[in-house]
Design an enzyme around this catalytic site. Structure first.
Site, short mmCIF file in Angstrom:
data_model
loop_
_atom_site.label_atom_id
_atom_site.label_comp_id
_atom_site.label_asym_id
_atom_site.label_seq_id
_atom_site.Cartn_x
_atom_site.Cartn_y
_atom_site.Cartn_z
N PHE A 131 39.33 37.06 27.05
CA PHE A 131 39.95 36.92 28.22
C PHE A 131 38.98 36.62 29.51
CE2 PHE A 131 41.57 39.19 32.20
CZ PHE A 131 42.87 38.57 32.29
N LEU A 133 38.14 35.82 33.19
CA LEU A 133 38.70 35.98 34.33
C LEU A 133 37.53 36.10 35.51
CD1 LEU A 133 41.51 36.38 36.18
CD2 LEU A 133 41.06 38.61 35.94
N GLU A 369 38.89 45.92 34.13
CA GLU A 369 40.31 45.85 34.53
C GLU A 369 40.82 46.55 35.61
OE1 GLU A 369 42.78 46.05 30.78
OE2 GLU A 369 41.19 45.57 29.74
N GLY A 370 39.80 46.17 36.63
CA GLY A 370 40.12 47.01 37.76
C GLY A 370 39.34 48.40 38.02
C1 LIG Z 1 31.78 46.11 29.43
C2 LIG Z 1 32.48 45.16 30.44
C3 LIG Z 1 33.18 44.38 29.86
C4 LIG Z 1 34.17 43.25 30.63
N1 LIG Z 1 35.15 42.40 29.98
C5 LIG Z 1 35.70 41.60 30.67
C6 LIG Z 1 36.42 40.61 30.21
O1 LIG Z 1 36.67 40.60 28.83
N2 LIG Z 1 36.89 39.49 30.91
C7 LIG Z 1 36.60 39.43 32.24
O2 LIG Z 1 37.46 38.65 33.15
N3 LIG Z 1 35.77 40.49 32.87
C8 LIG Z 1 35.50 41.34 32.16
N4 LIG Z 1 34.57 42.15 32.62
C9 LIG Z 1 34.37 42.12 34.09
C10 LIG Z 1 34.90 43.24 35.06
O3 LIG Z 1 36.37 43.01 35.04
C11 LIG Z 1 34.14 43.28 36.36
O4 LIG Z 1 33.14 44.00 36.38
C12 LIG Z 1 34.99 44.21 37.20
O5 LIG Z 1 36.40 43.65 37.78
C13 LIG Z 1 34.40 44.57 38.61
O6 LIG Z 1 33.75 43.31 39.18
P1 LIG Z 1 32.19 43.07 39.43
O7 LIG Z 1 31.25 43.68 38.43
O8 LIG Z 1 32.03 41.96 39.99
O9 LIG Z 1 31.96 44.23 40.76
P2 LIG Z 1 32.56 44.08 42.07
O10 LIG Z 1 33.67 43.47 42.24
O11 LIG Z 1 31.22 43.45 42.92
O12 LIG Z 1 32.57 45.68 42.52
C14 LIG Z 1 31.67 46.61 42.49
C15 LIG Z 1 31.91 47.93 42.80
O13 LIG Z 1 32.67 47.98 44.18
C16 LIG Z 1 33.56 48.82 44.29
N5 LIG Z 1 34.89 48.43 44.91
C17 LIG Z 1 35.60 47.33 44.58
N6 LIG Z 1 36.51 46.97 45.06
C18 LIG Z 1 36.58 47.82 45.97
C19 LIG Z 1 37.15 48.19 47.47
N7 LIG Z 1 38.21 47.26 47.62
N8 LIG Z 1 37.03 49.04 48.06
C20 LIG Z 1 35.91 50.00 48.05
N9 LIG Z 1 35.12 49.76 46.82
C21 LIG Z 1 35.37 48.64 46.04
C22 LIG Z 1 33.93 49.45 42.85
O14 LIG Z 1 33.14 50.67 42.78
C23 LIG Z 1 33.30 48.43 41.96
O15 LIG Z 1 32.67 49.03 40.81
C24 LIG Z 1 33.87 43.23 32.05
C25 LIG Z 1 32.89 43.93 32.58
C26 LIG Z 1 32.11 45.23 31.88
C27 LIG Z 1 31.23 46.10 32.51
#
Ligand SMILES: Cc1cc2nc3c(=O)[nH]c(=O)nc-3n(C[C@H](O)[C@H](O)[C@H](O)COP(=O)(O)OP(=O)(O)OC[C@H]3O[C@@H](n4cnc5c(N)ncnc54)[C@H](O)[C@@H]3O)c2cc1C
Length: 393
Positions: A131, A133, A369-370
């Site tokens: 997946f 995204l 996943e959020g």
């Molecule tokens: C092991 C692993 C597997 C994954 N597998 C997949 C996959 O199969 N497919 C896929 O598409 N993605 C995958 N992901 C990605 C994952 O969905 C993203 O890491 C996640 O959505 C967070 O995005 P980011 O890392 O860019 O963090 P950012 O969006 O930069 O967020 C960083 C931090 O900011 C904080 N934050 C976020 N929003 C807010 C808010 N509105 N207010 C206050 N604080 C906030 C949270 O603490 C968050 O952790 C995976 C990630 C990991 C670590």
């Protein structure tokens, strides 16, 4: 290892769910590979094959004609299976869950031809799904994604990057979300099935993580995908992604629950056998208070998880309930596991000890996943909306 199946009698479950959980329990005890794999890719491929051959992957897809266990995904079955697998092996849970997350959009929006080609192989363990995204500059803020899909005759041409993609590097196909530009922001995205061998799709980087599993950054450069590989209508991509996450978010809560139950079992084993100061660790009231908090946290997370799963199986909208379950179960599991590590003392931080492994396994569930903060926003938004609707404001 201690396991109390008493909660299986809860009214959220039907008799076939209880039978399923018991069958998988027996299978895990005898069929899951023992030891810690050196080659995570090979171990994942092997787990997908085994889970497929045993019929467990039928629960990750919907549609009996395409190999599914039922016409729709049975959320409670999905949760029970993830919880059980996670209690035994984080990697087995990962291999199972990704088949569902990676093909969920096809179950929900695929054409019969797409379902036949992909779901049947996913359910049999003959194809590995992913997946795609997240992007380097858009994780939590999905609507900010930049990966573009430009219509060109009967094809789309994809350009851009996806990062942190589970199964990246070993997947046979990726469900990719990209900007097609029908409207600004979240209404200008579409979903595509992209075969791993498609020219222009490259695994740009393998990403090592805290609890090893296949993870990669993908690059699309002039990657031509037939329009027949698009899922749903142009511009529906955001809705498709969120509908997929609505199913699997609850199952992330179930996986966290499995990790937490295993941690409690490990903590009980240690507390009742470790002697110190002329008694057992479990004889101290401080330890008993910890065990009480762990057990209560687990039950509250389980109630929220199976409430969300049950509601979804009744055809209800579960955006709020799934968010509550995911937040509560993942945050609670982190605390339960940390308490288990503490009870094991020095042994608790020795590499590959069960509680040390759990300590690493749980961390990412509070992010993907959020992230927890995103779940808080969802819950608050829904709670405020219910209040305003009731007040007529
Ligand atoms: C092991 C692993 C597997 C994954 N597998 C997949 C996959 O199969 N497919 C896929 O598409 N993605 C995958 N992901 C990605 C994952 O969905 C993203 O890491 C996640 O959505 C967070 O995005 P980011 O890392 O860019 O963090 P950012 O969006 O930069 O967020 C960083 C931090 O900011 C904080 N934050 C976020 N929003 C807010 C808010 N509105 N207010 C206050 N604080 C906030 C949270 O603490 C968050 O952790 C995976 C990630 C990991 C670590």
């Amino acid at each position: 290892m201690y396991h109390d199946p008493g909660w299986l009698d809860w009214p959220f479950l039907d008799p076939h769910h209880r039978a399923l959980a018991r069958d998988l329990e027996g299978w895990c005890a005898t069929q899951l590979p023992k030891g810690h794999p050196q080659d995570t890719d090979a171990a994942c491929r092997d787990l997908v094959r085994r889970l497929g051959a045993a019929g467990w992957l039928r629960y990750t897809v919907g549609g009996v004609a395409w190999g599914g266990a039922g016409e729709a995904i049975d959320t409670r079955a999905l949760c029970l299976l993830r919880e059980t697998l996670a209690r035994h092996s984080g990697l087995a849970d990962f291999a199972f869950a990704m088949q569902g997350l990676g093909s969920g959009a096809i179950t929900l929006h695929g054409t019969p031809a797409q379902k036949k080609r992909y779901l049947t192989r996913v359910a049999a363990g003959a194809a590995i799904a992913a997946f795609a995204l997240s992007e380097p500059d858009s994780g939590s803020d999905v609507a900010a994604m930049q990966c573009a899909a430009r219509a060109d005759g009967d094809h789309y041409e994809l350009d851009g990057e996806k990062t942190c993609i589970s199964n990246g590097g070993i997947a046979d196909f990726y469900v990719v979300f990209a900007r097609t530009g029908e409207a600004h922001g979240s209404r200008g995205l579409s979903a595509f099935i992209v075969d791993a061998e498609t020219p222009g799709l490259e695994v740009a980087e393998r990403i090592p993580v805290i609890a090893p599993h296949p993870l990669a950054r993908l690059r699309f450069a002039g990657c031509r995908v037939p329009a027949a590989q698009r899922l749903g209508e142009p511009g529906q991509g955001f809705r498709i992604a969120m509908q997929t996450l609505d199913i699997f978010r609850t199952s992330v809560a179930a996986a966290a629950l499995g990790f937490a139950r295993r941690a409690l079992a490990e903590a009980l084993a240690r507390a009742t056998s470790r002697r110190m100061f002329d008694q057992f660790l479990s004889d101290f009231q401080i330890t008993q208070a910890k065990l009480a908090t762990m057990a209560t946290g687990i039950d509250s997370a389980a109630l929220l998880t199976y409430r969300a799963a049950w509601l979804r199986d009744q055809g209800r909208n579960v955006t709020r309930e799934a968010a509550m379950a995911k937040m509560q179960a993942t945050e609670t599991a982190q605390q339960v596991i940390d308490a288990a590590v503490q009870m094991w003392g020095g042994l608790g931080v020795v590499s590959e000890h069960p509680v040390e492994r759990l300590y690493r396994e749980i961390r990412a569930l509070r992010i993907y996943e959020g992230a927890t903060e995103v779940q808080q926003l969802i819950i608050a938004r829904q709670t405020l909306k219910a209040f305003r609707d009731a007040a007529g404001t």
